[in-house]
Scaffold this motif. Structure first.
Motif, PDB file in Angstrom:
ATOM      1  N   TYR A 146      -3.889  -3.150  -9.644  1.00  0.00           N
ATOM      2  CA  TYR A 146      -4.954  -3.740 -10.473  1.00  0.00           C
ATOM      3  C   TYR A 146      -6.203  -2.874 -10.336  1.00  0.00           C
ATOM      4  O   TYR A 146      -6.440  -2.279  -9.295  1.00  0.00           O
ATOM      5  N   PHE A 184     -15.533 -14.675  10.618  1.00  0.00           N
ATOM      6  CA  PHE A 184     -16.345 -14.493   9.403  1.00  0.00           C
ATOM      7  C   PHE A 184     -16.901 -15.812   8.864  1.00  0.00           C
ATOM      8  O   PHE A 184     -17.338 -15.892   7.728  1.00  0.00           O
ATOM      9  N   HIS A 237       1.049 -13.687   7.222  1.00  0.00           N
ATOM     10  CA  HIS A 237      -0.235 -13.294   6.620  1.00  0.00           C
ATOM     11  C   HIS A 237      -1.170 -14.499   6.552  1.00  0.00           C
ATOM     12  O   HIS A 237      -2.339 -14.432   6.930  1.00  0.00           O
ATOM     13  N   PRO A 258     -16.712  -0.108  -4.448  1.00  0.00           N
ATOM     14  CA  PRO A 258     -16.208   0.794  -3.414  1.00  0.00           C
ATOM     15  C   PRO A 258     -14.679   0.929  -3.400  1.00  0.00           C
ATOM     16  O   PRO A 258     -14.152   1.973  -3.065  1.00  0.00           O
ATOM     17  N   VAL A 259     -13.982  -0.149  -3.776  1.00  0.00           N
ATOM     18  CA  VAL A 259     -12.511  -0.093  -3.782  1.00  0.00           C
ATOM     19  C   VAL A 259     -12.064  -0.005  -5.242  1.00  0.00           C
ATOM     20  O   VAL A 259     -12.516  -0.782  -6.083  1.00  0.00           O
ATOM     21  N   PRO A 287     -15.162  -7.085  -7.217  1.00  0.00           N
ATOM     22  CA  PRO A 287     -15.309  -5.993  -6.241  1.00  0.00           C
ATOM     23  C   PRO A 287     -14.555  -6.290  -4.953  1.00  0.00           C
ATOM     24  O   PRO A 287     -14.162  -5.376  -4.234  1.00  0.00           O
ATOM     25  N   ILE A 315     -10.205  -2.295 -10.423  1.00  0.00           N
ATOM     26  CA  ILE A 315     -11.504  -2.959 -10.319  1.00  0.00           C
ATOM     27  C   ILE A 315     -12.555  -2.264 -11.204  1.00  0.00           C
ATOM     28  O   ILE A 315     -13.201  -2.884 -12.047  1.00  0.00           O
ATOM     29  N   TRP A 342       0.832  -1.201   0.000  1.00  0.00           N
ATOM     30  CA  TRP A 342       0.000   0.000   0.000  1.00  0.00           C
ATOM     31  C   TRP A 342       0.868   1.254   0.000  1.00  0.00           C
ATOM     32  O   TRP A 342       2.049   1.191   0.384  1.00  0.00           O
ATOM     33  N   LEU A 396     -11.503 -10.336   3.250  1.00  0.00           N
ATOM     34  CA  LEU A 396     -11.840 -11.250   4.334  1.00  0.00           C
ATOM     35  C   LEU A 396     -13.282 -11.034   4.796  1.00  0.00           C
ATOM     36  O   LEU A 396     -13.931 -11.952   5.291  1.00  0.00           O
ATOM     37  N   THR A 447     -16.027   0.971   3.128  1.00  0.00           N
ATOM     38  CA  THR A 447     -16.451   0.343   1.873  1.00  0.00           C
ATOM     39  C   THR A 447     -17.957   0.086   1.879  1.00  0.00           C
ATOM     40  O   THR A 447     -18.640   0.285   0.876  1.00  0.00           O
ATOM     41  N   LEU A 448     -18.463  -0.352   3.033  1.00  0.00           N
ATOM     42  CA  LEU A 448     -19.897  -0.644   3.120  1.00  0.00           C
ATOM     43  C   LEU A 448     -20.730   0.623   2.973  1.00  0.00           C
ATOM     44  O   LEU A 448     -21.808   0.599   2.399  1.00  0.00           O
ATOM     45  N   LEU A 465      -3.457  -7.318   8.875  1.00  0.00           N
ATOM     46  CA  LEU A 465      -3.493  -8.307   7.795  1.00  0.00           C
ATOM     47  C   LEU A 465      -3.120  -7.710   6.442  1.00  0.00           C
ATOM     48  O   LEU A 465      -2.402  -8.335   5.666  1.00  0.00           O
ATOM     49  N   SER A 466      -3.597  -6.498   6.157  1.00  0.00           N
ATOM     50  CA  SER A 466      -3.329  -5.912   4.842  1.00  0.00           C
ATOM     51  C   SER A 466      -1.845  -5.664   4.619  1.00  0.00           C
ATOM     52  O   SER A 466      -1.393  -5.582   3.480  1.00  0.00           O
ATOM     53  N   LEU A 515     -10.194  -3.862  10.893  1.00  0.00           N
ATOM     54  CA  LEU A 515     -11.538  -4.380  10.594  1.00  0.00           C
ATOM     55  C   LEU A 515     -12.583  -3.270  10.682  1.00  0.00           C
ATOM     56  O   LEU A 515     -13.524  -3.229   9.897  1.00  0.00           O
ATOM     57  N   SER A 543     -21.089   1.171  -0.631  1.00  0.00           N
ATOM     58  CA  SER A 543     -21.947   0.218  -1.354  1.00  0.00           C
ATOM     59  C   SER A 543     -23.421   0.409  -1.008  1.00  0.00           C
ATOM     60  O   SER A 543     -24.276   0.313  -1.882  1.00  0.00           O
TER      61      SER A 543
HETATM   62  C1  HEM Z   1      -9.439  -6.731   1.504  1.00  0.00           C
HETATM   63  C2  HEM Z   1     -13.210  -4.811  -0.901  1.00  0.00           C
HETATM   64  C3  HEM Z   1     -15.899  -4.982   3.140  1.00  0.00           C
HETATM   65  C4  HEM Z   1     -12.078  -6.632   5.587  1.00  0.00           C
HETATM   66  C5  HEM Z   1     -10.249  -6.233   0.515  1.00  0.00           C
HETATM   67  C6  HEM Z   1      -9.859  -6.112  -0.873  1.00  0.00           C
HETATM   68  C7  HEM Z   1     -10.898  -5.548  -1.542  1.00  0.00           C
HETATM   69  C8  HEM Z   1     -11.970  -5.336  -0.585  1.00  0.00           C
HETATM   70  C9  HEM Z   1     -10.953  -5.193  -3.018  1.00  0.00           C
HETATM   71  C10 HEM Z   1      -8.551  -6.586  -1.479  1.00  0.00           C
HETATM   72  C11 HEM Z   1      -7.461  -5.548  -1.479  1.00  0.00           C
HETATM   73  C12 HEM Z   1      -6.201  -6.082  -2.124  1.00  0.00           C
HETATM   74  O1  HEM Z   1      -6.243  -6.774  -3.142  1.00  0.00           O
HETATM   75  O2  HEM Z   1      -5.121  -5.765  -1.603  1.00  0.00           O
HETATM   76  C13 HEM Z   1     -14.263  -4.699  -0.002  1.00  0.00           C
HETATM   77  C14 HEM Z   1     -15.591  -4.234  -0.353  1.00  0.00           C
HETATM   78  C15 HEM Z   1     -16.353  -4.282   0.778  1.00  0.00           C
HETATM   79  C16 HEM Z   1     -15.496  -4.783   1.848  1.00  0.00           C
HETATM   80  C17 HEM Z   1     -16.011  -3.792  -1.748  1.00  0.00           C
HETATM   81  C18 HEM Z   1     -17.795  -3.897   1.006  1.00  0.00           C
HETATM   82  C19 HEM Z   1     -18.715  -3.852   0.069  1.00  0.00           C
HETATM   83  C20 HEM Z   1     -15.116  -5.491   4.143  1.00  0.00           C
HETATM   84  C21 HEM Z   1     -15.554  -5.765   5.483  1.00  0.00           C
HETATM   85  C22 HEM Z   1     -14.471  -6.208   6.177  1.00  0.00           C
HETATM   86  C23 HEM Z   1     -13.347  -6.237   5.258  1.00  0.00           C
HETATM   87  C24 HEM Z   1     -16.994  -5.600   5.969  1.00  0.00           C
HETATM   88  C25 HEM Z   1     -14.351  -6.625   7.615  1.00  0.00           C
HETATM   89  C26 HEM Z   1     -15.227  -6.416   8.541  1.00  0.00           C
HETATM   90  C27 HEM Z   1     -11.036  -6.775   4.690  1.00  0.00           C
HETATM   91  C28 HEM Z   1      -9.702  -7.214   5.068  1.00  0.00           C
HETATM   92  C29 HEM Z   1      -8.931  -7.247   3.892  1.00  0.00           C
HETATM   93  C30 HEM Z   1      -9.825  -6.818   2.810  1.00  0.00           C
HETATM   94  C31 HEM Z   1      -9.236  -7.569   6.470  1.00  0.00           C
HETATM   95  C32 HEM Z   1      -7.458  -7.629   3.757  1.00  0.00           C
HETATM   96  C33 HEM Z   1      -7.324  -9.072   3.323  1.00  0.00           C
HETATM   97  C34 HEM Z   1      -5.894  -9.535   3.165  1.00  0.00           C
HETATM   98  O3  HEM Z   1      -4.995  -8.729   2.890  1.00  0.00           O
HETATM   99  O4  HEM Z   1      -5.673 -10.753   3.301  1.00  0.00           O
HETATM  100  N1  HEM Z   1     -11.539  -5.771   0.658  1.00  0.00           N
HETATM  101  N2  HEM Z   1     -14.247  -5.002   1.328  1.00  0.00           N
HETATM  102  N3  HEM Z   1     -13.778  -5.794   4.043  1.00  0.00           N
HETATM  103  N4  HEM Z   1     -11.072  -6.545   3.340  1.00  0.00           N
HETATM  104 FE1  HEM Z   1     -12.681  -5.872   2.336  1.00  0.00          FE
END
Ligand code: HEM
Length: 441
Positions: free
Chosen positions: A343, A111, A100, A316-317, A380, A345, A79, A389, A257-258, A92-93, A250, A261
């Motif tokens: 990348y 989850f 990881h 959203p992302v 997405p 989206i 990032w 996650l 993001t939520l 985690l990110s 978290l 959306s």
């Molecule tokens: C990662 C989208 C909601 C937790 C990501 C990534 C995307 C994403 C695109 C991947 C980023 C990458 O490639 O580096 C979204 C969208 C959401 C959403 C569109 C809602 C519509 C949430 C929620 C949570 C969450 C509700 C937790 C409560 C995470 C975490 C990662 C992640 C922890 C990191 C995963 C990793 O690196 O292994 N999200 N997210 N996200 N998201 Fe979401």
């Protein structure tokens, strides 16, 4: 199409690095059409310079496949510096490799379907509270309200506080989020510095909550309770130091993001009454018993298509950042070691090679008969080992709000407002979605 190269035998992709030092960072942050303009000019793989690094933007299902299936081999998550610092090394990110993998397994315990089923009553109760409040307000800007709603749900489930948006925590969080994608200047008054201060306050607050919970006889059934009990393969649980950072991640990932959306859902359905009526008709044909249960939410095929299309249409992302850890080649271009890859989206979701008339909001494209979806063409939530996650958590919360809105309420957009989308930190209409809101008679 893709081979590893030890020597650079192919050119780097076309594109422009922009100004010295800042490159094209300002346009990237401000211009919602940044990628689209360059995509049209240079094609689906092009270079730029953002956040102080040479960066290659990659668009389309083949590019996504290449990135998601070569994590670790050619790419590692990376990032921008401001985001990395503010999320923190113990999240985690930012974590990579075996750490990881093992942390992802551990956090995933919050989850699992059984955990999600346990969140439904809380989500339903809090959604009801907000709906009643909006009914009383009648006319308001919906976007900040939706932000409060998703923040309160996340705080209730991750730290046990259901009115956090009304407290100083809500303000700290806003300032914190504002600094996530900025130039990381640690000078008084900068967005980044203010965000760093709020990060400290948030972590202290979360630590206090965790320690209090640890003293209770029962850890609780919410996500915090589950994470306090979660163990990795060796039987180790997370230290408080790490848990507080993971929870901060978290809370951020789980509400920003939520917010985008659910805002997009409310906007798009107000603009497409035919879709709203069809989704409402489906709801009329489904008998729900109170309280809502996880099982009951499963058979709503049209609503599933609508929510899926909302996330295609307004993801959203914008994309995900990776660092090239070994020079490689994609489609005749060299991706040099040390450069960043991003990348895309939104641009993937607008590809004519994947979707018919991608510029149209058309949920039926995801029906069983049409199935326009192609592998790596609908992303997405990203993909591969870093796929979101919280994907199922997000889909669950979107669905609960959507079905309660459809069954009991109606809303219309106020005239003379700017519905153009701004993209930072996540897409939302410039005037924050001004609506008239009422209970269905
Ligand atoms: C990662 C989208 C909601 C937790 C990501 C990534 C995307 C994403 C695109 C991947 C980023 C990458 O490639 O580096 C979204 C969208 C959401 C959403 C569109 C809602 C519509 C949430 C929620 C949570 C969450 C509700 C937790 C409560 C995470 C975490 C990662 C992640 C922890 C990191 C995963 C990793 O690196 O292994 N999200 N997210 N996200 N998201 Fe979401």
């Amino acid at each position: 199409m893709t081979t590893t190269e030890t020597k650079q035998t192919h050119p780097t992709p076309p594109g422009n690095f922009g100004l010295p030092l800042i490159g094209e960072t300002i346009s990237f942050l401000r211009d919602g059409d940044f990628a689209d303009k360059r995509h049209k000019k240079y094609g689906p793989v092009f270079k730029t310079n953002i956040f102080g690094r040479p960066t290659i933007m990659m668009i389309g299902s083949e590019a996504n496949r290449f990135i998601f299936s070569n994590e670790k081999k050619y790419f590692e998550s990376n990032w921008p510096s401001s985001t990395k610092t503010l999320l923190g090394p113990a999240t985690l990110s930012i974590q990579s490799g075996d750490i990881h993998k093992s942390r992802r397994k551990l956090l995933a315990q919050a989850f699992q379907p059984r955990a999600l089923a346990g969140y439904v009553p809380t989500m339903e109760k809090m959604t009801r509270r907000y709906l009643q409040n909006w009914e009383q307000q009648k006319t308001f800007a919906w976007c900040p309200q939706l932000r409060k709603y998703t923040f309160d749900v996340a705080c209730k489930l991750f730290v046990g506080d259901e009115t956090a948006s009304e407290t100083e925590m809500g303000d700290w969080f806003e300032t914190y989020c504002d600094g996530l994608f900025t130039i990381p200047l640690r000078l008084p008054g900068t967005k980044f510095n203010r965000a760093l201060n709020c990060r400290k306050k948030l972590l202290n607050k979360i630590e206090t909550i965790i320690r209090k919970r640890q003293q209770q006889a029962e850890p609780g059934e919410d996500a915090l309770g589950l994470l306090l009990q979660a163990k990795d393969e060796d039987g180790n649980s997370l230290s408080v130091e790490e848990l507080k950072e993971q929870i901060l991640l978290l809370l951020f990932a789980g509400h920003e993001t939520l917010t985008s959306s659910v805002t997009a859902f409310c906007l798009l359905l107000a603009q497409h009454r035919d879709v709203l009526e069809k989704a409402r008709l489906e709801q009329k044909q489904i008998q729900l018993t109170e309280p809502l249960s996880f099982e009951q939410l499963k058979s709503m095929p049209y609503l599933d298509q609508v929510l899926k299309e909302v996330l295609r249409f307004v993801p959203p992302v914008g994309g995900g950042f990776r660092q090239v850890v070994e020079t490689c080649e994609f489609n005749g271009y060299t991706l040099p070691k040390g450069w960043t890859v991003l990348y895309q989206i939104g641009q993937t979701h607008q590809e004519h090679s994947i979707y018919n008339e991608p510029e149209k909001f058309y949920p039926e494209r995801f029906s069983l008969e049409k199935t326009e979806e192609k592998p790596y063409g609908y992303i997405p939530f990203g993909g591969g080992m870093r796929e979101c996650l919280g994907k199922e958590f997000a889909k669950l919360e979107m669905k609960i709000l959507a079905l309660m809105l459809l069954r009991e309420y109606d809303w219309e957009l106020l005239p003379n407002q700017n519905l153009e989308m701004t993209v930072t930190p996540t897409p939302h209409p410039k005037d924050n979605l001004l609506v008239n809101f009422k209970r269905l008679t």
